[in-house]
Design a protein around this motif. Sequence first.
Motif, PDB file in Angstrom:
ATOM      1  N   ARG A 132     -11.080 -32.224  22.158  1.00  0.00           N
ATOM      2  CA  ARG A 132      -9.924 -32.222  23.067  1.00  0.00           C
ATOM      3  C   ARG A 132      -9.557 -33.624  23.544  1.00  0.00           C
ATOM      4  O   ARG A 132      -8.441 -33.872  23.945  1.00  0.00           O
ATOM      5  CB  ARG A 132     -10.209 -31.355  24.297  1.00  0.00           C
ATOM      6  CG  ARG A 132     -10.367 -29.896  24.052  1.00  0.00           C
ATOM      7  CD  ARG A 132      -9.140 -29.147  23.641  1.00  0.00           C
ATOM      8  NE  ARG A 132      -7.963 -29.394  24.455  1.00  0.00           N
ATOM      9  CZ  ARG A 132      -6.741 -29.129  24.028  1.00  0.00           C
ATOM     10  NH1 ARG A 132      -6.535 -28.631  22.843  1.00  0.00           N
ATOM     11  NH2 ARG A 132      -5.710 -29.361  24.797  1.00  0.00           N
ATOM     12  N   GLY A 133     -10.510 -34.532  23.532  1.00  0.00           N
ATOM     13  CA  GLY A 133     -10.263 -35.870  24.069  1.00  0.00           C
ATOM     14  C   GLY A 133      -9.811 -36.848  23.014  1.00  0.00           C
ATOM     15  O   GLY A 133      -9.746 -36.547  21.828  1.00  0.00           O
ATOM     16  N   THR A 134      -9.516 -38.059  23.465  1.00  0.00           N
ATOM     17  CA  THR A 134      -9.119 -39.146  22.580  1.00  0.00           C
ATOM     18  C   THR A 134      -9.593 -40.463  23.180  1.00  0.00           C
ATOM     19  O   THR A 134     -10.069 -40.498  24.318  1.00  0.00           O
ATOM     20  CB  THR A 134      -7.589 -39.137  22.376  1.00  0.00           C
ATOM     21  OG1 THR A 134      -7.251 -40.085  21.370  1.00  0.00           O
ATOM     22  CG2 THR A 134      -6.847 -39.465  23.653  1.00  0.00           C
TER      23      THR A 134
ATOM     24  N   VAL B 151     -12.471 -46.565  26.284  1.00  0.00           N
ATOM     25  CA  VAL B 151     -12.742 -45.400  27.128  1.00  0.00           C
ATOM     26  C   VAL B 151     -12.272 -44.153  26.391  1.00  0.00           C
ATOM     27  O   VAL B 151     -11.382 -44.205  25.541  1.00  0.00           O
ATOM     28  CB  VAL B 151     -12.048 -45.486  28.508  1.00  0.00           C
ATOM     29  CG1 VAL B 151     -12.527 -46.678  29.301  1.00  0.00           C
ATOM     30  CG2 VAL B 151     -10.545 -45.501  28.368  1.00  0.00           C
ATOM     31  N   TYR B 152     -12.873 -43.026  26.726  1.00  0.00           N
ATOM     32  CA  TYR B 152     -12.526 -41.745  26.123  1.00  0.00           C
ATOM     33  C   TYR B 152     -12.048 -40.792  27.204  1.00  0.00           C
ATOM     34  O   TYR B 152     -12.531 -40.826  28.332  1.00  0.00           O
ATOM     35  CB  TYR B 152     -13.740 -41.139  25.408  1.00  0.00           C
ATOM     36  CG  TYR B 152     -14.181 -41.969  24.226  1.00  0.00           C
ATOM     37  CD1 TYR B 152     -13.751 -41.654  22.943  1.00  0.00           C
ATOM     38  CD2 TYR B 152     -15.011 -43.066  24.399  1.00  0.00           C
ATOM     39  CE1 TYR B 152     -14.143 -42.418  21.861  1.00  0.00           C
ATOM     40  CE2 TYR B 152     -15.405 -43.839  23.313  1.00  0.00           C
ATOM     41  CZ  TYR B 152     -14.969 -43.507  22.053  1.00  0.00           C
ATOM     42  OH  TYR B 152     -15.343 -44.277  20.981  1.00  0.00           O
ATOM     43  N   THR B 153     -11.087 -39.933  26.836  1.00  0.00           N
ATOM     44  CA  THR B 153     -10.608 -38.911  27.760  1.00  0.00           C
ATOM     45  C   THR B 153     -11.257 -37.580  27.400  1.00  0.00           C
ATOM     46  O   THR B 153     -11.685 -37.382  26.264  1.00  0.00           O
ATOM     47  CB  THR B 153      -9.087 -38.728  27.645  1.00  0.00           C
ATOM     48  OG1 THR B 153      -8.789 -38.189  26.360  1.00  0.00           O
ATOM     49  CG2 THR B 153      -8.344 -40.005  27.860  1.00  0.00           C
ATOM     50  N   ASN B 154     -11.325 -36.700  28.381  1.00  0.00           N
ATOM     51  CA  ASN B 154     -11.785 -35.335  28.101  1.00  0.00           C
ATOM     52  C   ASN B 154     -10.665 -34.473  27.532  1.00  0.00           C
ATOM     53  O   ASN B 154     -10.921 -33.489  26.860  1.00  0.00           O
ATOM     54  CB  ASN B 154     -12.337 -34.684  29.375  1.00  0.00           C
ATOM     55  CG  ASN B 154     -13.672 -35.269  29.768  1.00  0.00           C
ATOM     56  OD1 ASN B 154     -14.539 -35.474  28.928  1.00  0.00           O
ATOM     57  ND2 ASN B 154     -13.830 -35.571  31.037  1.00  0.00           N
ATOM     58  N   ALA B 155      -9.427 -34.848  27.810  1.00  0.00           N
ATOM     59  CA  ALA B 155      -8.279 -34.071  27.354  1.00  0.00           C
ATOM     60  C   ALA B 155      -7.153 -35.031  26.967  1.00  0.00           C
ATOM     61  O   ALA B 155      -6.831 -35.945  27.725  1.00  0.00           O
ATOM     62  CB  ALA B 155      -7.806 -33.122  28.449  1.00  0.00           C
ATOM     63  N   VAL B 156      -6.584 -34.831  25.790  1.00  0.00           N
ATOM     64  CA  VAL B 156      -5.550 -35.731  25.292  1.00  0.00           C
ATOM     65  C   VAL B 156      -4.342 -35.785  26.226  1.00  0.00           C
ATOM     66  O   VAL B 156      -3.672 -36.807  26.322  1.00  0.00           O
ATOM     67  CB  VAL B 156      -5.141 -35.356  23.846  1.00  0.00           C
ATOM     68  CG1 VAL B 156      -4.358 -34.072  23.818  1.00  0.00           C
ATOM     69  CG2 VAL B 156      -4.388 -36.481  23.177  1.00  0.00           C
ATOM     70  N   GLU B 157      -4.080 -34.713  26.948  1.00  0.00           N
ATOM     71  CA  GLU B 157      -2.934 -34.718  27.862  1.00  0.00           C
ATOM     72  C   GLU B 157      -3.117 -35.662  29.056  1.00  0.00           C
ATOM     73  O   GLU B 157      -2.162 -35.969  29.758  1.00  0.00           O
ATOM     74  CB  GLU B 157      -2.568 -33.302  28.331  1.00  0.00           C
ATOM     75  CG  GLU B 157      -3.679 -32.507  28.921  1.00  0.00           C
ATOM     76  CD  GLU B 157      -4.450 -31.649  27.911  1.00  0.00           C
ATOM     77  OE1 GLU B 157      -5.113 -30.717  28.377  1.00  0.00           O
ATOM     78  OE2 GLU B 157      -4.415 -31.905  26.706  1.00  0.00           O
ATOM     79  N   ASP B 158      -4.344 -36.146  29.290  1.00  0.00           N
ATOM     80  CA  ASP B 158      -4.607 -37.118  30.357  1.00  0.00           C
ATOM     81  C   ASP B 158      -4.338 -38.556  29.917  1.00  0.00           C
ATOM     82  O   ASP B 158      -4.455 -39.485  30.715  1.00  0.00           O
ATOM     83  CB  ASP B 158      -6.069 -37.023  30.816  1.00  0.00           C
ATOM     84  CG  ASP B 158      -6.380 -35.706  31.495  1.00  0.00           C
ATOM     85  OD1 ASP B 158      -5.439 -35.055  31.996  1.00  0.00           O
ATOM     86  OD2 ASP B 158      -7.567 -35.322  31.516  1.00  0.00           O
ATOM     87  N   HIS B 159      -3.991 -38.752  28.663  1.00  0.00           N
ATOM     88  CA  HIS B 159      -3.845 -40.068  28.057  1.00  0.00           C
ATOM     89  C   HIS B 159      -2.932 -40.998  28.868  1.00  0.00           C
ATOM     90  O   HIS B 159      -3.313 -42.120  29.189  1.00  0.00           O
ATOM     91  CB  HIS B 159      -3.304 -39.878  26.630  1.00  0.00           C
ATOM     92  CG  HIS B 159      -3.198 -41.108  25.823  1.00  0.00           C
ATOM     93  ND1 HIS B 159      -4.191 -41.514  24.975  1.00  0.00           N
ATOM     94  CD2 HIS B 159      -2.221 -42.035  25.726  1.00  0.00           C
ATOM     95  CE1 HIS B 159      -3.834 -42.621  24.380  1.00  0.00           C
ATOM     96  NE2 HIS B 159      -2.644 -42.958  24.815  1.00  0.00           N
ATOM     97  N   VAL B 160      -1.737 -40.545  29.190  1.00  0.00           N
ATOM     98  CA  VAL B 160      -0.749 -41.393  29.867  1.00  0.00           C
ATOM     99  C   VAL B 160      -1.207 -41.749  31.283  1.00  0.00           C
ATOM    100  O   VAL B 160      -1.155 -42.912  31.695  1.00  0.00           O
ATOM    101  CB  VAL B 160       0.632 -40.704  29.894  1.00  0.00           C
ATOM    102  CG1 VAL B 160       1.624 -41.484  30.732  1.00  0.00           C
ATOM    103  CG2 VAL B 160       1.150 -40.521  28.474  1.00  0.00           C
ATOM    104  N   GLU B 161      -1.675 -40.760  32.032  1.00  0.00           N
ATOM    105  CA  GLU B 161      -2.134 -41.019  33.403  1.00  0.00           C
ATOM    106  C   GLU B 161      -3.354 -41.931  33.415  1.00  0.00           C
ATOM    107  O   GLU B 161      -3.455 -42.838  34.243  1.00  0.00           O
ATOM    108  CB  GLU B 161      -2.458 -39.694  34.096  1.00  0.00           C
ATOM    109  CG  GLU B 161      -2.854 -39.857  35.552  1.00  0.00           C
ATOM    110  CD  GLU B 161      -3.167 -38.537  36.232  1.00  0.00           C
ATOM    111  OE1 GLU B 161      -3.609 -38.582  37.403  1.00  0.00           O
ATOM    112  OE2 GLU B 161      -2.991 -37.471  35.621  1.00  0.00           O
ATOM    113  N   LEU B 162      -4.264 -41.710  32.482  1.00  0.00           N
ATOM    114  CA  LEU B 162      -5.465 -42.546  32.406  1.00  0.00           C
ATOM    115  C   LEU B 162      -5.103 -43.989  32.099  1.00  0.00           C
ATOM    116  O   LEU B 162      -5.631 -44.921  32.709  1.00  0.00           O
ATOM    117  CB  LEU B 162      -6.427 -41.996  31.350  1.00  0.00           C
ATOM    118  CG  LEU B 162      -7.692 -42.820  31.092  1.00  0.00           C
ATOM    119  CD1 LEU B 162      -8.513 -42.967  32.364  1.00  0.00           C
ATOM    120  CD2 LEU B 162      -8.518 -42.179  29.998  1.00  0.00           C
ATOM    121  N   LYS B 163      -4.194 -44.180  31.162  1.00  0.00           N
ATOM    122  CA  LYS B 163      -3.755 -45.539  30.805  1.00  0.00           C
ATOM    123  C   LYS B 163      -3.184 -46.253  32.028  1.00  0.00           C
ATOM    124  O   LYS B 163      -3.541 -47.397  32.312  1.00  0.00           O
ATOM    125  CB  LYS B 163      -2.713 -45.453  29.689  1.00  0.00           C
ATOM    126  CG  LYS B 163      -2.159 -46.781  29.248  1.00  0.00           C
ATOM    127  CD  LYS B 163      -1.157 -46.581  28.119  1.00  0.00           C
ATOM    128  CE  LYS B 163      -0.464 -47.868  27.760  1.00  0.00           C
ATOM    129  NZ  LYS B 163       0.507 -47.682  26.663  1.00  0.00           N
TER     130      LYS B 163
END
Length: 190
Positions: A97-99, A154-166
Amino acid sequence: RELGLTWESVHWMAAAVTVGLGFGLQEIFANFISGLILLFERPVRVGDWITVSGTTGLVTHIRTRATTIRDPDGKELLVPNKLLITGAVMNWTLSARGTRLVFDVRTDLTCNESAVRALLLEVAKAEPLVARRPPPFVLLDAVTNTDQRFRLFVYTNAVEDHVELKDNIMRNIREKFAADGINLVSLECP
């Protein structure tokens, strides 16, 4: 005969219509078979994040003829199933699910390498959207006559968090470096 049609001309017209129908139905049949392949092999599933034809989004429906993808703006793209089977498709969530995000951080040469590494890791570990496994890490990627380049992974747990995490990581790196007096030359996350 009253219309001026002979059996031979009707025969040729029927053949032409049949060929035309065959070509017309070829795409429909290809999309139908591709839909069955999608449903049974599952290279793309409902809930996956994919990129196809320049659009990235969430797969919301898979039907026998077309698949619906909703982009982050809420627009929906109908993709013929044949394209998902025969074309290039990036499935961001097929096996996980992550990226991963990679931040390129350049500082001037006067900055202490160990301090930069420590601050980058501190920022990454403090961010709740960063996955704990695999853990974030930093590499010294290049040193030039004017600056040094670090890469924060860094890795995300969910791809949909990509933009906010960045956004969170970039903002927090800028704030942390400014507070600690580290001269940030550039910061990118392609």
